[in-house]
Motif scaffolding. Structure first.
Motif, PDB file in Angstrom:
ATOM      1  N   MET A  36      18.339 -15.717  -2.803  1.00  0.00           N
ATOM      2  CA  MET A  36      17.078 -15.072  -2.435  1.00  0.00           C
ATOM      3  C   MET A  36      17.275 -13.568  -2.607  1.00  0.00           C
ATOM      4  O   MET A  36      18.181 -12.982  -2.031  1.00  0.00           O
ATOM      5  CB  MET A  36      16.698 -15.378  -0.979  1.00  0.00           C
ATOM      6  N   ASP A  37      16.427 -12.947  -3.411  1.00  0.00           N
ATOM      7  CA  ASP A  37      16.515 -11.506  -3.609  1.00  0.00           C
ATOM      8  C   ASP A  37      16.143 -10.767  -2.328  1.00  0.00           C
ATOM      9  O   ASP A  37      15.417 -11.290  -1.490  1.00  0.00           O
ATOM     10  CB  ASP A  37      15.564 -11.060  -4.725  1.00  0.00           C
ATOM     11  N   ARG A  38      16.615  -9.537  -2.229  1.00  0.00           N
ATOM     12  CA  ARG A  38      16.257  -8.720  -1.067  1.00  0.00           C
ATOM     13  C   ARG A  38      14.785  -8.331  -1.099  1.00  0.00           C
ATOM     14  O   ARG A  38      14.194  -8.031  -0.076  1.00  0.00           O
ATOM     15  CB  ARG A  38      17.147  -7.483  -0.994  1.00  0.00           C
ATOM     16  N   ARG A  39      14.184  -8.327  -2.262  1.00  0.00           N
ATOM     17  CA  ARG A  39      12.747  -8.054  -2.441  1.00  0.00           C
ATOM     18  C   ARG A  39      12.239  -9.130  -3.400  1.00  0.00           C
ATOM     19  O   ARG A  39      12.087  -8.883  -4.581  1.00  0.00           O
ATOM     20  CB  ARG A  39      12.548  -6.649  -2.991  1.00  0.00           C
ATOM     21  N   HIS A  40      11.971 -10.335  -2.879  1.00  0.00           N
ATOM     22  CA  HIS A  40      11.791 -11.524  -3.707  1.00  0.00           C
ATOM     23  C   HIS A  40      10.347 -11.749  -4.196  1.00  0.00           C
ATOM     24  O   HIS A  40      10.113 -11.943  -5.378  1.00  0.00           O
ATOM     25  CB  HIS A  40      12.274 -12.768  -2.948  1.00  0.00           C
ATOM     26  N   CYS A  41       9.387 -11.785  -3.270  1.00  0.00           N
ATOM     27  CA  CYS A  41       8.011 -12.088  -3.659  1.00  0.00           C
ATOM     28  C   CYS A  41       7.034 -11.356  -2.737  1.00  0.00           C
ATOM     29  O   CYS A  41       7.437 -10.757  -1.741  1.00  0.00           O
ATOM     30  CB  CYS A  41       7.745 -13.594  -3.631  1.00  0.00           C
ATOM     31  N   HIS A  61      -0.026  -9.415   7.363  1.00  0.00           N
ATOM     32  CA  HIS A  61      -0.974  -8.339   7.621  1.00  0.00           C
ATOM     33  C   HIS A  61      -1.810  -8.112   6.367  1.00  0.00           C
ATOM     34  O   HIS A  61      -1.434  -8.539   5.273  1.00  0.00           O
ATOM     35  CB  HIS A  61      -0.244  -7.052   8.042  1.00  0.00           C
ATOM     36  N   PRO A  62      -2.960  -7.454   6.494  1.00  0.00           N
ATOM     37  CA  PRO A  62      -3.784  -7.176   5.305  1.00  0.00           C
ATOM     38  C   PRO A  62      -3.000  -6.349   4.282  1.00  0.00           C
ATOM     39  O   PRO A  62      -2.189  -5.508   4.644  1.00  0.00           O
ATOM     40  CB  PRO A  62      -4.961  -6.367   5.865  1.00  0.00           C
ATOM     41  N   GLY A  63      -3.241  -6.623   3.019  1.00  0.00           N
ATOM     42  CA  GLY A  63      -2.535  -5.928   1.942  1.00  0.00           C
ATOM     43  C   GLY A  63      -1.311  -6.704   1.513  1.00  0.00           C
ATOM     44  O   GLY A  63      -1.197  -7.909   1.732  1.00  0.00           O
ATOM     45  N   ASP A  64      -0.357  -6.003   0.880  1.00  0.00           N
ATOM     46  CA  ASP A  64       0.861  -6.626   0.373  1.00  0.00           C
ATOM     47  C   ASP A  64       1.861  -6.875   1.493  1.00  0.00           C
ATOM     48  O   ASP A  64       2.123  -5.986   2.305  1.00  0.00           O
ATOM     49  CB  ASP A  64       1.518  -5.756  -0.695  1.00  0.00           C
ATOM     50  N   ASN A  65       2.420  -8.080   1.536  1.00  0.00           N
ATOM     51  CA  ASN A  65       3.500  -8.457   2.446  1.00  0.00           C
ATOM     52  C   ASN A  65       4.719  -8.761   1.570  1.00  0.00           C
ATOM     53  O   ASN A  65       4.798  -9.824   0.952  1.00  0.00           O
ATOM     54  CB  ASN A  65       3.129  -9.713   3.240  1.00  0.00           C
ATOM     55  N   LEU A  66       5.649  -7.813   1.481  1.00  0.00           N
ATOM     56  CA  LEU A  66       6.849  -7.976   0.669  1.00  0.00           C
ATOM     57  C   LEU A  66       7.846  -8.844   1.432  1.00  0.00           C
ATOM     58  O   LEU A  66       8.192  -8.549   2.572  1.00  0.00           O
ATOM     59  CB  LEU A  66       7.461  -6.623   0.342  1.00  0.00           C
ATOM     60  N   ILE A  67       8.300  -9.928   0.805  1.00  0.00           N
ATOM     61  CA  ILE A  67       9.178 -10.902   1.446  1.00  0.00           C
ATOM     62  C   ILE A  67      10.528 -10.892   0.740  1.00  0.00           C
ATOM     63  O   ILE A  67      10.594 -10.907  -0.487  1.00  0.00           O
ATOM     64  CB  ILE A  67       8.564 -12.315   1.369  1.00  0.00           C
ATOM     65  N   GLY A  68      11.610 -10.888   1.538  1.00  0.00           N
ATOM     66  CA  GLY A  68      12.937 -10.927   0.946  1.00  0.00           C
ATOM     67  C   GLY A  68      14.020 -11.209   1.960  1.00  0.00           C
ATOM     68  O   GLY A  68      13.756 -11.371   3.148  1.00  0.00           O
ATOM     69  N   ARG A  69      15.244 -11.241   1.457  1.00  0.00           N
ATOM     70  CA  ARG A  69      16.413 -11.491   2.298  1.00  0.00           C
ATOM     71  C   ARG A  69      16.707 -10.255   3.139  1.00  0.00           C
ATOM     72  O   ARG A  69      16.716  -9.134   2.635  1.00  0.00           O
ATOM     73  CB  ARG A  69      17.621 -11.834   1.413  1.00  0.00           C
ATOM     74  N   ALA A  70      16.935 -10.458   4.420  1.00  0.00           N
ATOM     75  CA  ALA A  70      17.276  -9.345   5.306  1.00  0.00           C
ATOM     76  C   ALA A  70      18.617  -8.764   4.871  1.00  0.00           C
ATOM     77  O   ALA A  70      19.586  -9.484   4.674  1.00  0.00           O
ATOM     78  CB  ALA A  70      17.355  -9.824   6.752  1.00  0.00           C
TER      79      ALA A  70
END
Length: 172
Positions: A101-106, A75-84
């Motif tokens: 994989m961090d819970r809040r990785h990239c 989606h537009p803006g920041d897409n925070l990717i991490g481990r569920a």
């Protein structure tokens, strides 16, 4: 009855959705391949022909350990990717057993510039780093993404898909 498709073997099976509300996480074990996976009712409907909004691009996650494929729209803006993980808020929660994989990785940032989508990648920062095309991103470094780019976080890899970009720009 709803039908769910196993993300590992692509076999469909049915379950009674009336026992669950839309926001609950439902744990399944595929009767065919015995893979355990978790989904919400919204994800089940999207994976069975619902139209995900991919107008801002999407990523395809291939978990190296099990070949478990997942797709997530951006989606537009920041897409925070991490481990569920229970209690961790991210935009893209990748189902994995990979503790590297961090819970809040990239983060993938999506913006429109001059009628074109522009996606940039940065590490959150994470403990194991974020790799773009096998190169470790430095602290506070932002990298421009192109269609087909391969990103590795922990032991998982995902492919970036950007609508409107030509796949063959790397093969000229």
């Amino acid at each position: 009855m709803k039908q769910v498709i196993c993300p590992k073997c692509d076999k469909a099976f049915t379950f009674d959705e009336s026992r669950y509300d839309a926001s609950s996480h439902i744990s399944f074990i595929c009767p065919n391949c015995r893979k355990r996976f978790v989904m919400t009712l919204d994800q089940i409907e999207d994976s069975n022909g619902g139209n995900l909004d991919t107008s801002h691009g999407y990523i395809t996650v291939l978990e190296n350990a099990f070949g478990y494929r997942q797709e997530f729209p951006l989606h537009p803006g920041d897409n925070l990717i991490g481990r569920a993980s229970k209690g961790t808020e991210v935009d893209i929660a990748i189902e994995t057993t990979d503790m590297s994989m961090d819970r809040r990785h990239c983060i993938i940032h999506v913006k429109e510039k001059g009628g074109q989508l522009q996606l940039t990648l940065r590490d959150n920062p994470s403990l194991t780093g974020t790799f773009l095309r096998n190169t470790l991103l430095g602290d506070r470094e932002r990298a421009l993404l192109h269609d087909g780019d391969v990103v590795s976080i922990g032991a998982a890899t995902f492919i970036v898909h950007i609508p409107g970009e030509e796949d063959d720009e790397y093969f000229e």
